[in-house]
Write a protein that holds these residues in place. Sequence first.
Motif, PDB file in Angstrom:
ATOM      1  N   GLU B 267      17.876 -52.763  71.001  1.00  0.00           N
ATOM      2  CA  GLU B 267      16.289 -52.935  71.416  1.00  0.00           C
ATOM      3  C   GLU B 267      16.047 -54.405  71.149  1.00  0.00           C
ATOM      4  OE1 GLU B 267      14.026 -48.829  70.419  1.00  0.00           O
ATOM      5  OE2 GLU B 267      14.008 -50.352  68.859  1.00  0.00           O
ATOM      6  N   HIS B 268      16.719 -54.850  69.768  1.00  0.00           N
ATOM      7  CA  HIS B 268      16.204 -56.127  69.443  1.00  0.00           C
ATOM      8  C   HIS B 268      17.161 -57.272  70.041  1.00  0.00           C
ATOM      9  CE1 HIS B 268      16.770 -59.489  66.333  1.00  0.00           C
ATOM     10  NE2 HIS B 268      15.542 -59.293  66.156  1.00  0.00           N
ATOM     11  N   ASP B 269      18.619 -56.942  70.279  1.00  0.00           N
ATOM     12  CA  ASP B 269      19.389 -58.237  70.760  1.00  0.00           C
ATOM     13  C   ASP B 269      19.366 -57.980  72.407  1.00  0.00           C
ATOM     14  OD1 ASP B 269      19.801 -58.358  67.898  1.00  0.00           O
ATOM     15  OD2 ASP B 269      22.030 -58.428  68.120  1.00  0.00           O
ATOM     16  N   VAL B 270      19.348 -56.819  72.945  1.00  0.00           N
ATOM     17  CA  VAL B 270      19.878 -56.711  74.407  1.00  0.00           C
ATOM     18  C   VAL B 270      18.587 -56.372  75.350  1.00  0.00           C
ATOM     19  CG1 VAL B 270      21.233 -55.447  75.894  1.00  0.00           C
ATOM     20  CG2 VAL B 270      21.996 -55.740  73.690  1.00  0.00           C
ATOM     21  N   LEU B 271      17.702 -55.379  74.893  1.00  0.00           N
ATOM     22  CA  LEU B 271      16.721 -55.257  76.031  1.00  0.00           C
ATOM     23  C   LEU B 271      15.815 -56.531  76.324  1.00  0.00           C
ATOM     24  CD1 LEU B 271      15.672 -51.831  74.928  1.00  0.00           C
ATOM     25  CD2 LEU B 271      17.451 -52.465  76.412  1.00  0.00           C
ATOM     26  N   PRO B 272      15.488 -57.403  75.568  1.00  0.00           N
ATOM     27  CA  PRO B 272      14.839 -58.751  76.029  1.00  0.00           C
ATOM     28  C   PRO B 272      15.488 -59.526  77.118  1.00  0.00           C
ATOM     29  CG  PRO B 272      14.721 -58.482  73.558  1.00  0.00           C
ATOM     30  CD  PRO B 272      15.709 -57.518  73.949  1.00  0.00           C
ATOM     31  N   LEU B 273      16.958 -59.248  76.963  1.00  0.00           N
ATOM     32  CA  LEU B 273      17.591 -60.054  78.225  1.00  0.00           C
ATOM     33  C   LEU B 273      17.536 -59.389  79.242  1.00  0.00           C
ATOM     34  CD1 LEU B 273      20.830 -61.002  76.067  1.00  0.00           C
ATOM     35  CD2 LEU B 273      18.911 -62.076  76.247  1.00  0.00           C
ATOM     36  N   PHE B 274      17.195 -58.390  79.395  1.00  0.00           N
ATOM     37  CA  PHE B 274      16.586 -57.348  80.846  1.00  0.00           C
ATOM     38  C   PHE B 274      15.300 -57.959  81.348  1.00  0.00           C
ATOM     39  CE2 PHE B 274      20.031 -54.647  79.425  1.00  0.00           C
ATOM     40  CZ  PHE B 274      20.672 -54.390  80.472  1.00  0.00           C
ATOM     41  N   GLU B 275      14.641 -57.953  80.259  1.00  0.00           N
ATOM     42  CA  GLU B 275      13.217 -58.361  80.622  1.00  0.00           C
ATOM     43  C   GLU B 275      13.035 -59.879  81.249  1.00  0.00           C
ATOM     44  OE1 GLU B 275      10.513 -56.591  80.363  1.00  0.00           O
ATOM     45  OE2 GLU B 275      10.743 -55.235  78.641  1.00  0.00           O
ATOM     46  N   SER B 276      14.029 -60.602  80.663  1.00  0.00           N
ATOM     47  CA  SER B 276      14.302 -62.144  81.168  1.00  0.00           C
ATOM     48  C   SER B 276      14.989 -62.190  82.389  1.00  0.00           C
ATOM     49  CB  SER B 276      14.497 -62.948  79.914  1.00  0.00           C
ATOM     50  OG  SER B 276      15.971 -62.739  79.552  1.00  0.00           O
ATOM     51  N   GLY B 277      15.635 -61.075  82.580  1.00  0.00           N
ATOM     52  CA  GLY B 277      16.318 -61.235  84.036  1.00  0.00           C
ATOM     53  C   GLY B 277      18.057 -61.874  83.796  1.00  0.00           C
ATOM     54  N   VAL B 278      18.253 -61.854  82.362  1.00  0.00           N
ATOM     55  CA  VAL B 278      19.698 -62.586  82.237  1.00  0.00           C
ATOM     56  C   VAL B 278      20.658 -61.520  82.290  1.00  0.00           C
ATOM     57  CG1 VAL B 278      20.988 -63.375  80.251  1.00  0.00           C
ATOM     58  CG2 VAL B 278      18.756 -64.245  80.771  1.00  0.00           C
ATOM     59  N   LEU B 279      20.489 -60.254  82.133  1.00  0.00           N
ATOM     60  CA  LEU B 279      21.207 -58.962  82.141  1.00  0.00           C
ATOM     61  C   LEU B 279      20.778 -58.185  83.373  1.00  0.00           C
ATOM     62  CD1 LEU B 279      21.814 -58.012  78.622  1.00  0.00           C
ATOM     63  CD2 LEU B 279      23.411 -59.414  79.721  1.00  0.00           C
ATOM     64  N   GLU B 280      21.844 -57.292  84.016  1.00  0.00           N
ATOM     65  CA  GLU B 280      21.334 -56.282  84.903  1.00  0.00           C
ATOM     66  C   GLU B 280      22.529 -55.177  84.799  1.00  0.00           C
ATOM     67  OE1 GLU B 280      23.690 -57.710  88.982  1.00  0.00           O
ATOM     68  OE2 GLU B 280      21.665 -58.584  88.767  1.00  0.00           O
TER      69      GLU B 280
END
Lengths: 312, 312
Positions: B267-280
């Motif tokens: 939740e802390h390290d990874v999910l924000p990177l989906f929100e910002s479009g960096v990860l898929e």
Amino acid sequence: MRAVTIREQEVLTDEFPDPVPGAGEVLVRVRAAGLNGADMMQRRGLYPAPAGSPQEIPGLELAGEVQALGPAAERFNLGDRVMAIVGGGAQAELAVVHERQLMEVPAVLDWPAAGGLPEVFTTAHDALVTQAELTSGERLLVHGGAGGVGTAAIQLGRAMGAGVSATVRNRECHAQVAALGATVLDPDDFVEHGPFDVILELVGAPNLPANLQALASEGRITVIGVSAGAKGELNLLALMAKRARIHGSMLRHRPLEDKALTARRVEHDVLPLFESGVLEVPVAQTFALADAAAAYDAFAAGGKLGKIVLTL
Amino acid sequence: MRAVTIREQEVLTDEFPDPVPGAGEVLVRVRAAGLNGADMMQRRGLYPAPAGSPQEIPGLELAGEVQALGPAAERFNLGDRVMAIVGGGAQAELAVVHERQLMEVPAVLDWPAAGGLPEVFTTAHDALVTQAELTSGERLLVHGGAGGVGTAAIQLGRAMGAGVSATVRNRECHAQVAALGATVLDPDDFVEHGPFDVILELVGAPNLPANLQALASEGRITVIGVSAGAKGELNLLALMAKRARIHGSMLRHRPLEDKALTARRVEHDVLPLFESGVLEVPVAQTFALADAAAAYDAFAAGGKLGKIVLTL
């Protein structure tokens, strides 16, 4: 100055130019210098000194008095009692050491103890604490409990609140190792006494499969000695199932900043335990610098618990 | 409720009683559930579900809506979109999950992506960050870069500022893996492209000797897959000389507190990177619950980059 040197595998005492301390360095009048396994390997031509260290003069640890300060050296005063791990050159009347590598000698320690302290207690602390992250309440197994690092690790493990077991091949040392606070186990039959949270491996690869069997869930194996063999079979699925890890470590080739950091950690975590009498340096025998060859022979012969130390 | 079940290695869809949430648990109406290697092993009779998890219904990850709350469950509201790693039972219309294991689904993710996210991204984050302590500026090598965890690890490594290389056996996947940000290397010829600070091993023991050769000083190898073999030769002296470490890890058998902690980290390290479009989440193919057998066959056939996900 006079110093030990090794030529064609023969241990001699010879004259060398006095070393001169550079910026941030200290000239130490050596009073005691412990022998270590690496000196034996250097004698057998197997283990050259690290780059930047004296190639001709062996010796990885020393204790002595500050005799002169190089430019900008300010941690110590002339006459201070200091000790250190060095890359080589410790077995000499004089040695130059960077002041960040030096530690003050606790007042309770005499010269032989101080000269035999740095290598084994730094190695044991680095392996148990920095690498394996040993905590109180854990179960520690030390393979090779009668050696210099082994005796340091047993004492340190006990002082930290771990339950300590040790395997010892030489039966004559069992009582002394037990007196340090370890349950002494048969080296061929330790698995059934597990599981262990941390295993300190000072013997080598032949123990690897049984170590993995004897390891607790989330256990750590730290390998810092492989005298009985370097290559062994590793079962990665067992490592995964136990969520375990295996560290390899050695101090010898580390850069200055690493050696300085380990010195700070030992000052902080370990030296107070000498002041309070919880830890001691087992010294088996001392030899004069001129008798270095006899000291090396005594180390090679083994069978004694504790350090062999040259005194000057 | 209807659920996937495995009987004598055959994948079926069958009726089961609806599960009931206990204290702190949430009843989830499953909307998507990814397939994983462990499901394949369970199908082959090799990998029983952990104790306390449904034995009859496979499935290690799910995404869906909160349908009911057990006593004292308070982290979520009815209708919330949630996802989780579970010990089993995910491939069903309904599943009970402890609320501490659940994560909120980022708004940008559709159901197939959410159902295929938890296992691979939690595994990759745990292996790279918690175990191997990967940092920016380091060089990461992923063995098996085209798999679910591999594609997650490549993206996560890039997002953290590491330089990422990956070995990929199937040439048809090279372009897609390269598009994720990795330099694609030949699995038989990666050593000369090192040294690597972190090696994520998803293939197995045959890579072990070359991994150690390719490892940088103070490097870390994390082993989380051994499909090509579990036992290999380890050179402990090489491990010592590099001051390296080898981790083994798996998520499946961890206790609730561990799974909850990994969920908080994701939740802390990874999910924000989906929100910002960096990860898929690369999703290769979706199948209806009734077509689970075809989904398992597609997974076993391999050759596709990304997750196979059941949708409900």
